[in-house]
Design a protein around this motif. Structure first.
Motif, PDB file in Angstrom:
ATOM      1  N   MET A 127       0.831  -1.212   0.000  1.00 30.07           N
ATOM      2  CA  MET A 127       0.000   0.000   0.000  1.00 30.07           C
ATOM      3  C   MET A 127       0.858   1.252   0.000  1.00 30.07           C
ATOM      4  O   MET A 127       0.598   2.212  -0.736  1.00 30.07           O
ATOM      5  CB  MET A 127      -0.924  -0.001   1.223  1.00 30.07           C
ATOM      6  N   ILE A 128       1.896   1.246   0.811  1.00 27.79           N
ATOM      7  CA  ILE A 128       2.764   2.420   0.912  1.00 27.79           C
ATOM      8  C   ILE A 128       3.526   2.636  -0.385  1.00 27.79           C
ATOM      9  O   ILE A 128       3.629   3.760  -0.891  1.00 27.79           O
ATOM     10  CB  ILE A 128       3.728   2.251   2.095  1.00 27.79           C
ATOM     11  N   GLY A 129       4.082   1.562  -0.936  1.00 26.17           N
ATOM     12  CA  GLY A 129       4.852   1.696  -2.168  1.00 26.17           C
ATOM     13  C   GLY A 129       4.031   2.133  -3.363  1.00 26.17           C
ATOM     14  O   GLY A 129       4.530   2.827  -4.255  1.00 26.17           O
ATOM     15  N   ASN A 130       2.749   1.754  -3.396  1.00 30.53           N
ATOM     16  CA  ASN A 130       1.878   2.127  -4.518  1.00 30.53           C
ATOM     17  C   ASN A 130       1.281   3.524  -4.377  1.00 30.53           C
ATOM     18  O   ASN A 130       0.697   4.049  -5.326  1.00 30.53           O
ATOM     19  CB  ASN A 130       0.739   1.113  -4.654  1.00 30.53           C
ATOM     20  N   ALA A 131       1.423   4.126  -3.212  1.00 27.37           N
ATOM     21  CA  ALA A 131       0.781   5.418  -2.950  1.00 27.37           C
ATOM     22  C   ALA A 131       1.537   6.581  -3.588  1.00 27.37           C
ATOM     23  O   ALA A 131       2.754   6.533  -3.758  1.00 27.37           O
ATOM     24  CB  ALA A 131       0.691   5.650  -1.443  1.00 27.37           C
ATOM     25  N   VAL A 132       0.794   7.621  -3.940  1.00 30.46           N
ATOM     26  CA  VAL A 132       1.411   8.906  -4.286  1.00 30.46           C
ATOM     27  C   VAL A 132       1.820   9.556  -2.962  1.00 30.46           C
ATOM     28  O   VAL A 132       1.034   9.585  -2.019  1.00 30.46           O
ATOM     29  CB  VAL A 132       0.427   9.819  -5.040  1.00 30.46           C
ATOM     30  N   PRO A 133       3.058  10.055  -2.842  1.00 30.59           N
ATOM     31  CA  PRO A 133       3.468  10.676  -1.580  1.00 30.59           C
ATOM     32  C   PRO A 133       2.476  11.746  -1.130  1.00 30.59           C
ATOM     33  O   PRO A 133       2.023  12.567  -1.932  1.00 30.59           O
ATOM     34  CB  PRO A 133       4.831  11.286  -1.920  1.00 30.59           C
ATOM     35  N   VAL A 134       2.148  11.728   0.141  1.00 24.63           N
ATOM     36  CA  VAL A 134       1.091  12.585   0.671  1.00 24.63           C
ATOM     37  C   VAL A 134       1.388  14.068   0.437  1.00 24.63           C
ATOM     38  O   VAL A 134       0.505  14.831   0.024  1.00 24.63           O
ATOM     39  CB  VAL A 134       0.894  12.308   2.176  1.00 24.63           C
ATOM     40  N   ASN A 135       2.616  14.488   0.692  1.00 21.33           N
ATOM     41  CA  ASN A 135       2.943  15.911   0.527  1.00 21.33           C
ATOM     42  C   ASN A 135       2.759  16.368  -0.911  1.00 21.33           C
ATOM     43  O   ASN A 135       2.275  17.478  -1.171  1.00 21.33           O
ATOM     44  CB  ASN A 135       4.379  16.187   0.966  1.00 21.33           C
ATOM     45  N   LEU A 136       3.148  15.527  -1.872  1.00 20.91           N
ATOM     46  CA  LEU A 136       2.972  15.892  -3.279  1.00 20.91           C
ATOM     47  C   LEU A 136       1.488  15.959  -3.625  1.00 20.91           C
ATOM     48  O   LEU A 136       1.040  16.894  -4.289  1.00 20.91           O
ATOM     49  CB  LEU A 136       3.682  14.885  -4.183  1.00 20.91           C
ATOM     50  N   ALA A 137       0.717  14.960  -3.188  1.00 22.13           N
ATOM     51  CA  ALA A 137      -0.724  14.941  -3.463  1.00 22.13           C
ATOM     52  C   ALA A 137      -1.393  16.194  -2.904  1.00 22.13           C
ATOM     53  O   ALA A 137      -2.271  16.788  -3.551  1.00 22.13           O
ATOM     54  CB  ALA A 137      -1.357  13.689  -2.864  1.00 22.13           C
ATOM     55  N   TYR A 138      -0.979  16.603  -1.721  1.00 26.19           N
ATOM     56  CA  TYR A 138      -1.566  17.796  -1.092  1.00 26.19           C
ATOM     57  C   TYR A 138      -1.271  19.048  -1.917  1.00 26.19           C
ATOM     58  O   TYR A 138      -2.175  19.867  -2.176  1.00 26.19           O
ATOM     59  CB  TYR A 138      -1.003  17.963   0.320  1.00 26.19           C
ATOM     60  N   GLU A 139      -0.019  19.211  -2.348  1.00 29.19           N
ATOM     61  CA  GLU A 139       0.348  20.407  -3.114  1.00 29.19           C
ATOM     62  C   GLU A 139      -0.380  20.428  -4.461  1.00 29.19           C
ATOM     63  O   GLU A 139      -0.769  21.500  -4.951  1.00 29.19           O
ATOM     64  CB  GLU A 139       1.861  20.478  -3.314  1.00 29.19           C
ATOM     65  N   ILE A 140      -0.569  19.268  -5.080  1.00 27.51           N
ATOM     66  CA  ILE A 140      -1.324  19.209  -6.334  1.00 27.51           C
ATOM     67  C   ILE A 140      -2.760  19.644  -6.099  1.00 27.51           C
ATOM     68  O   ILE A 140      -3.324  20.412  -6.876  1.00 27.51           O
ATOM     69  CB  ILE A 140      -1.268  17.795  -6.930  1.00 27.51           C
ATOM     70  N   ALA A 141      -3.364  19.171  -5.005  1.00 25.78           N
ATOM     71  CA  ALA A 141      -4.744  19.549  -4.697  1.00 25.78           C
ATOM     72  C   ALA A 141      -4.872  21.038  -4.459  1.00 25.78           C
ATOM     73  O   ALA A 141      -5.818  21.695  -4.945  1.00 25.78           O
ATOM     74  CB  ALA A 141      -5.210  18.779  -3.466  1.00 25.78           C
ATOM     75  N   VAL A 142      -3.932  21.617  -3.730  1.00 27.07           N
ATOM     76  CA  VAL A 142      -3.955  23.067  -3.468  1.00 27.07           C
ATOM     77  C   VAL A 142      -3.793  23.842  -4.759  1.00 27.07           C
ATOM     78  O   VAL A 142      -4.464  24.856  -4.988  1.00 27.07           O
ATOM     79  CB  VAL A 142      -2.858  23.433  -2.453  1.00 27.07           C
ATOM     80  N   ALA A 143      -2.909  23.368  -5.634  1.00 30.30           N
ATOM     81  CA  ALA A 143      -2.673  24.041  -6.906  1.00 30.30           C
ATOM     82  C   ALA A 143      -3.931  24.014  -7.782  1.00 30.30           C
ATOM     83  O   ALA A 143      -4.300  25.015  -8.392  1.00 30.30           O
ATOM     84  CB  ALA A 143      -1.505  23.380  -7.658  1.00 30.30           C
ATOM     85  N   ILE A 144      -4.601  22.869  -7.836  1.00 27.63           N
ATOM     86  CA  ILE A 144      -5.817  22.763  -8.644  1.00 27.63           C
ATOM     87  C   ILE A 144      -6.929  23.630  -8.044  1.00 27.63           C
ATOM     88  O   ILE A 144      -7.690  24.277  -8.776  1.00 27.63           O
ATOM     89  CB  ILE A 144      -6.260  21.288  -8.743  1.00 27.63           C
ATOM     90  N   LYS A 145      -7.007  23.680  -6.734  1.00 33.18           N
ATOM     91  CA  LYS A 145      -7.997  24.548  -6.097  1.00 33.18           C
ATOM     92  C   LYS A 145      -7.769  26.006  -6.484  1.00 33.18           C
ATOM     93  O   LYS A 145      -8.727  26.750  -6.730  1.00 33.18           O
ATOM     94  CB  LYS A 145      -7.923  24.395  -4.571  1.00 33.18           C
ATOM     95  N   SER A 146      -6.511  26.423  -6.543  1.00 29.94           N
ATOM     96  CA  SER A 146      -6.220  27.807  -6.913  1.00 29.94           C
ATOM     97  C   SER A 146      -6.656  28.105  -8.353  1.00 29.94           C
ATOM     98  O   SER A 146      -7.073  29.211  -8.674  1.00 29.94           O
ATOM     99  CB  SER A 146      -4.727  28.108  -6.754  1.00 29.94           C
ATOM    100  N   ILE A 147      -6.569  27.089  -9.233  1.00 29.84           N
ATOM    101  CA  ILE A 147      -7.025  27.259 -10.621  1.00 29.84           C
ATOM    102  C   ILE A 147      -8.542  27.400 -10.667  1.00 29.84           C
ATOM    103  O   ILE A 147      -9.088  28.276 -11.318  1.00 29.84           O
ATOM    104  CB  ILE A 147      -6.594  26.063 -11.474  1.00 29.84           C
ATOM    105  N   LEU A 148      -9.235  26.546  -9.907  1.00 24.34           N
ATOM    106  CA  LEU A 148     -10.696  26.587  -9.904  1.00 24.34           C
ATOM    107  C   LEU A 148     -11.207  27.909  -9.311  1.00 24.34           C
ATOM    108  O   LEU A 148     -12.250  28.421  -9.726  1.00 24.34           O
ATOM    109  CB  LEU A 148     -11.236  25.402  -9.107  1.00 24.34           C
TER     110      LEU A 148
END
Length: 215
Positions: free
Chosen positions: A194-215
């Motif tokens: 599960m851990i190895g297949n996951a997108v790193p949490v910090n990266l996922a968070y920054e992507i979400a924040v970036a997309i929110k700023s676009i919306l």
């Protein structure tokens, strides 16, 4: 994206594809995509973190032989979940000690791929086209945390020569930037997967924040 740029203590790049619907954003979609990759995401760059930053404060486990069997004992109370070493053979422990002491002493006799392949053949009697052993460096980012960790973890040897072991589930999770309150369940092998297949949490968070700023 390079993971160290987003506070992930892991030397790896991940490809993230942003899709923009033309019928909604119309002629602006090209600008949105360019802005996302070249301006917004770089604005969220964080200070780079090392293996020591990520796992250096966790309880240490020291190997001892009890009734002819190797047992790992913590040096203090283990107050985080999923921080239990997997069992290792006496042969593996000897290899781990050799490799970690080689780095700690700065001899660096076993850091080349060819030398590591020779060591593997010497220890196991088998040959391999790739090197099977790798010790994480304290003051650098780790190598890639893969789902393959569930098999043996020999490419993810803890840098402390006193511990002579591979990474625990919690250490792998921290290198993927999971908080300690995220508890993994199932067999130990399933947890590593599960851990190895996951997108790193910090990266996922920054992507979400970036997309929110676009919306």
């Amino acid at each position: 994206f390079s993971l160290p740029d987003y506070g992930v203590p892991q030397n790896r790049c991940r490809i993230i594809i942003l899709g923009v619907r033309k019928e909604i954003f119309q002629e602006n979609y090209d600008n949105i995509i360019e802005d996302f990759y070249y301006h917004i995401m770089p604005s969220y760059h964080k200070e780079k973190r090392t293996v020591q930053d990520a796992i250096g404060d966790l309880p240490r486990f020291l190997p001892t032989v009890e009734n002819g069997k190797v047992v790992y004992r913590p040096d203090r109370n283990v107050d985080v979940p999923n921080h239990t070493p997997r069992g290792q053979s006496a042969r593996d422990i000897a290899v781990f000690r050799l490799l970690t002491e080689d780095i700690e002493s700065q001899r660096y006799e076993y850091t080349s791929i060819e030398r590591l392949k020779e060591l593997y053949t010497q220890v196991t009697g088998k040959e391999s086209n790739i090197h099977k052993y790798y010790v994480l460096r304290r003051d650098e980012q780790s190598n890639t945390i893969p789902a393959h960790l569930y098999k043996d973890g020999f490419r993810h040897i803890h840098p402390d020569s006193a511990q002579c072991r591979t990474l625990t589930v919690r250490e792998a999770a921290r290198l993927q930037t999971f908080d300690d309150d995220y508890e993994f369940v199932g067999s130990m092998g399933e947890q590593y997967k599960m851990i190895g297949n996951a997108v790193p949490v910090n990266l996922a968070y920054e992507i979400a924040v970036a997309i929110k700023s676009i919306l």
